[in-house]
Design a protein around this motif. Structure first.
Motif, PDB file in Angstrom:
ATOM      1  N   GLU A 197      -9.414 -25.098 -41.555  1.00  0.00           N
ATOM      2  CA  GLU A 197     -10.317 -26.251 -41.527  1.00  0.00           C
ATOM      3  C   GLU A 197     -11.736 -25.794 -41.855  1.00  0.00           C
ATOM      4  OE1 GLU A 197      -9.517 -29.398 -41.044  1.00  0.00           O
ATOM      5  OE2 GLU A 197      -7.380 -28.939 -40.798  1.00  0.00           O
ATOM      6  N   PRO A 198     -12.492 -26.596 -42.598  1.00  0.00           N
ATOM      7  CA  PRO A 198     -13.873 -26.204 -42.901  1.00  0.00           C
ATOM      8  C   PRO A 198     -14.741 -26.272 -41.650  1.00  0.00           C
ATOM      9  CG  PRO A 198     -13.433 -28.413 -43.728  1.00  0.00           C
ATOM     10  CD  PRO A 198     -12.118 -27.881 -43.241  1.00  0.00           C
ATOM     11  N   LEU A 199     -15.390 -25.176 -41.305  1.00  0.00           N
ATOM     12  CA  LEU A 199     -16.311 -25.106 -40.186  1.00  0.00           C
ATOM     13  C   LEU A 199     -17.736 -25.257 -40.708  1.00  0.00           C
ATOM     14  CD1 LEU A 199     -14.733 -22.075 -38.284  1.00  0.00           C
ATOM     15  CD2 LEU A 199     -14.383 -24.515 -37.822  1.00  0.00           C
ATOM     16  N   VAL A 219     -13.723 -24.240 -47.865  1.00  0.00           N
ATOM     17  CA  VAL A 219     -12.307 -23.902 -48.043  1.00  0.00           C
ATOM     18  C   VAL A 219     -12.024 -23.885 -49.535  1.00  0.00           C
ATOM     19  CG1 VAL A 219      -9.913 -24.592 -47.630  1.00  0.00           C
ATOM     20  CG2 VAL A 219     -11.634 -24.850 -45.814  1.00  0.00           C
ATOM     21  N   VAL A 220     -11.429 -22.800 -49.992  1.00  0.00           N
ATOM     22  CA  VAL A 220     -11.187 -22.586 -51.413  1.00  0.00           C
ATOM     23  C   VAL A 220      -9.687 -22.545 -51.676  1.00  0.00           C
ATOM     24  CG1 VAL A 220     -11.465 -20.942 -53.324  1.00  0.00           C
ATOM     25  CG2 VAL A 220     -13.352 -21.349 -51.719  1.00  0.00           C
ATOM     26  N   ARG A 221      -9.260 -23.316 -52.693  1.00  0.00           N
ATOM     27  CA  ARG A 221      -7.873 -23.213 -53.135  1.00  0.00           C
ATOM     28  C   ARG A 221      -7.762 -21.984 -54.029  1.00  0.00           C
ATOM     29  NH1 ARG A 221      -3.589 -25.924 -52.584  1.00  0.00           N
ATOM     30  NH2 ARG A 221      -4.730 -27.714 -51.718  1.00  0.00           N
ATOM     31  N   VAL A 222      -6.920 -21.053 -53.624  1.00  0.00           N
ATOM     32  CA  VAL A 222      -6.781 -19.786 -54.344  1.00  0.00           C
ATOM     33  C   VAL A 222      -6.013 -20.016 -55.642  1.00  0.00           C
ATOM     34  CG1 VAL A 222      -5.873 -17.440 -54.241  1.00  0.00           C
ATOM     35  CG2 VAL A 222      -6.839 -18.498 -52.167  1.00  0.00           C
ATOM     36  N   ARG A 223      -6.635 -19.659 -56.732  1.00  0.00           N
ATOM     37  CA  ARG A 223      -5.963 -19.725 -58.032  1.00  0.00           C
ATOM     38  C   ARG A 223      -5.472 -18.354 -58.478  1.00  0.00           C
ATOM     39  NH1 ARG A 223      -7.218 -24.185 -61.198  1.00  0.00           N
ATOM     40  NH2 ARG A 223      -5.759 -23.234 -62.662  1.00  0.00           N
ATOM     41  N   ALA A 224      -6.098 -17.290 -57.956  1.00  0.00           N
ATOM     42  CA  ALA A 224      -5.673 -15.929 -58.271  1.00  0.00           C
ATOM     43  C   ALA A 224      -6.262 -14.988 -57.227  1.00  0.00           C
ATOM     44  CB  ALA A 224      -6.131 -15.517 -59.667  1.00  0.00           C
ATOM     45  N   VAL A 225      -5.494 -13.963 -56.865  1.00  0.00           N
ATOM     46  CA  VAL A 225      -5.980 -12.936 -55.942  1.00  0.00           C
ATOM     47  C   VAL A 225      -5.518 -11.582 -56.463  1.00  0.00           C
ATOM     48  CG1 VAL A 225      -3.972 -13.304 -54.414  1.00  0.00           C
ATOM     49  CG2 VAL A 225      -5.982 -12.085 -53.558  1.00  0.00           C
ATOM     50  N   ALA A 226      -6.462 -10.651 -56.587  1.00  0.00           N
ATOM     51  CA  ALA A 226      -6.151  -9.328 -57.113  1.00  0.00           C
ATOM     52  C   ALA A 226      -5.875  -8.349 -55.986  1.00  0.00           C
ATOM     53  CB  ALA A 226      -7.305  -8.817 -57.978  1.00  0.00           C
ATOM     54  N   LEU A 227      -5.015  -7.381 -56.268  1.00  0.00           N
ATOM     55  CA  LEU A 227      -4.667  -6.359 -55.294  1.00  0.00           C
ATOM     56  C   LEU A 227      -5.677  -5.219 -55.311  1.00  0.00           C
ATOM     57  CD1 LEU A 227      -1.857  -7.846 -55.617  1.00  0.00           C
ATOM     58  CD2 LEU A 227      -0.837  -5.639 -55.015  1.00  0.00           C
ATOM     59  N   ALA A 247      -2.647 -16.396 -50.069  1.00  0.00           N
ATOM     60  CA  ALA A 247      -2.303 -17.713 -49.534  1.00  0.00           C
ATOM     61  C   ALA A 247      -2.822 -18.785 -50.480  1.00  0.00           C
ATOM     62  CB  ALA A 247      -2.924 -17.891 -48.143  1.00  0.00           C
ATOM     63  N   GLU A 248      -2.446 -20.018 -50.212  1.00  0.00           N
ATOM     64  CA  GLU A 248      -2.917 -21.118 -51.054  1.00  0.00           C
ATOM     65  C   GLU A 248      -4.372 -21.456 -50.789  1.00  0.00           C
ATOM     66  OE1 GLU A 248       0.570 -24.076 -52.201  1.00  0.00           O
ATOM     67  OE2 GLU A 248       0.369 -23.919 -50.017  1.00  0.00           O
ATOM     68  N   LEU A 249      -4.849 -21.224 -49.544  1.00  0.00           N
ATOM     69  CA  LEU A 249      -6.213 -21.585 -49.164  1.00  0.00           C
ATOM     70  C   LEU A 249      -6.854 -20.450 -48.379  1.00  0.00           C
ATOM     71  CD1 LEU A 249      -5.428 -25.189 -47.835  1.00  0.00           C
ATOM     72  CD2 LEU A 249      -6.560 -24.665 -50.007  1.00  0.00           C
ATOM     73  N   VAL A 250      -8.177 -20.337 -48.505  1.00  0.00           N
ATOM     74  CA  VAL A 250      -8.920 -19.368 -47.713  1.00  0.00           C
ATOM     75  C   VAL A 250     -10.277 -19.986 -47.360  1.00  0.00           C
ATOM     76  CG1 VAL A 250      -9.891 -18.234 -49.769  1.00  0.00           C
ATOM     77  CG2 VAL A 250      -9.765 -16.984 -47.605  1.00  0.00           C
ATOM     78  N   ARG A 251     -10.753 -19.690 -46.149  1.00  0.00           N
ATOM     79  CA  ARG A 251     -12.057 -20.205 -45.699  1.00  0.00           C
ATOM     80  C   ARG A 251     -13.073 -19.068 -45.703  1.00  0.00           C
ATOM     81  NH1 ARG A 251     -11.214 -22.453 -40.328  1.00  0.00           N
ATOM     82  NH2 ARG A 251     -11.385 -20.313 -39.597  1.00  0.00           N
ATOM     83  N   VAL A 252     -14.268 -19.353 -46.275  1.00  0.00           N
ATOM     84  CA  VAL A 252     -15.326 -18.343 -46.335  1.00  0.00           C
ATOM     85  C   VAL A 252     -16.673 -18.990 -46.052  1.00  0.00           C
ATOM     86  CG1 VAL A 252     -14.130 -16.867 -48.000  1.00  0.00           C
ATOM     87  CG2 VAL A 252     -15.657 -18.676 -48.826  1.00  0.00           C
TER      88      VAL A 252
END
Length: 342
Positions: A24-26, A31-39, A122-127
């Motif tokens: 949830e947005p604090l 909140v960002v919908r992840v389109r790509a994540v690098a290792l 994940a599909e979403l991440v909060r930052v």
């Protein structure tokens, strides 16, 4: 939301696909919908764990994220929803002396997405909203995800810590890694002569294509002897060390008198031997470096937008294949970055 989360420390088997509650947005966050994540190798170290690392399980790995803002918390401009962004992977308090002086990577509460905080597998991440940077328009999400951690790490190490200057010589280990492929480019951008090591002839060819003036195949060549020959026995001005135990002693010997070694990691082990006689007699500088400031990432992205630095994408895999991706990274079967797509 769908996620590949770790349910304990250990081997690849601790990573499992499943459903987790959506963040949830604090206040002050997005909140960002992840389109790509690098290792990164960091993912593997966190998965394995180390003494003192305490994480709430299940834990989501992944520091390098590109995506789209889908929600914001109180105090954040609602117009930011829909922005295409790259995430700065370092999170700090934003209020201490170090943060306000532009040295947020020295904040006492500093954490990294995927290490201390939930990341992008994940599909979403909060930052925090301060961690949102505009994605360069010319890049795909997959390409953009290749930039943050490795380019920020290499930039801070070479520019802020080692002070690499035009005309100097730079040794970059493991040019096929994310940090190595970024460091080769940054060295050339700064006007240095760059010698790079890599574990195969094809990787040496790719290092030269990135700008390396000389490439050493370390599986069949002694990199120290090659560096000495290439520099006319003088040695290099700067070594970027991130392999650690396996290369440390020879990296020190590869430096000229008064040279600087900057270390950002230890993928082959941290228990390296240092002959202090070389350090004091030859007046060497040993520098530690971790990540970089958010301000430095703005600099990096400007050079990316201008085409003077470029992400090095090896291949993309579905998020569900995170285990396979980590195994490929462990076996060094990539050049540049492996990217997961949710």
């Amino acid at each position: 939301m769908r996620a590949m989360a770790m349910h304990g420390h250990g081997g690849p088997e601790v990573l499992r696909a499943g459903e987790l509650p959506e963040p949830e947005p604090l206040p002050g966050t997005a909140v960002v919908r992840v389109r790509a994540v690098a290792l990164n190798h960091l993912d593997i170290w966190v998965r394995r764990g180390w003494p003192g690392l305490k994480l709430a399980m299940p834990h989501v790995l992944g520091a390098d994220v590109a995506g789209v803002v889908v929600a914001v918390g109180a105090g954040v401009d609602p117009a930011r929803v829909g922005e295409e962004v790259v995430l700065s992977p370092g999170v700090s308090c934003g209020a201490c002396e170090e943060c306000l002086s532009g040295r947020d990577n020295l904040c006492r509460t500093y954490g990294i997405l995927g290490e201390h905080l939930p990341g992008g597998y994940a599909e979403l991440v909060r930052v925090p909203v301060a961690n949102l940077l505009a994605k360069p328009a010319a890049l795909s999400f997959e390409e953009a995800a290749c930039i943050p951690l490795v380019f920020l790490t290499a930039w801070h190490a070479l520019v802020a810590r080692a002070g690499l200057r035009a005309g100097e010589t730079l040794l970059v280990h493991a040019a096929g890694s994310g940090v190595g492929s970024a460091a080769v480019q940054i060295g050339k951008l700064l006007g240095a002569r760059v010698v790079a090591t890599a574990g195969s002839d094809p990787k040496c060819d790719k290092a030269r294509a990135l700008g390396a003036d000389h490439a050493i195949q370390y599986e069949r060549q002694d990199f120290l002897a090659e560096v000495k020959a290439w520099t006319g026995r003088r040695g290099v001005d700067v070594v970027l060390e991130h392999t650690g135990q396996a290369t440390w002693e020879k990296s020190l010997l590869a430096l000229r008198g008064g040279g600087r070694l900057v270390t950002v990691g230890a993928t082959t082990g941290h228990d390296a031997r240092t002959d202090l006689r070389h350090v004091f007699y030859r007046q060497l500088s040993l520098l530690g470096s971790t990540m970089g400031s958010k301000g430095e990432l703005f600099e990096v992205l400007r050079f990316v937008a201008e085409g003077r630095l470029r992400p090095v994408l090896d291949r993309c895999l579905p998020l569900a294949e995170a285990v396979r991706a980590q195994e490929l990274l462990s076996r060094r079967e990539q050049f540049g970055k492996l990217v997961l797509v949710p």
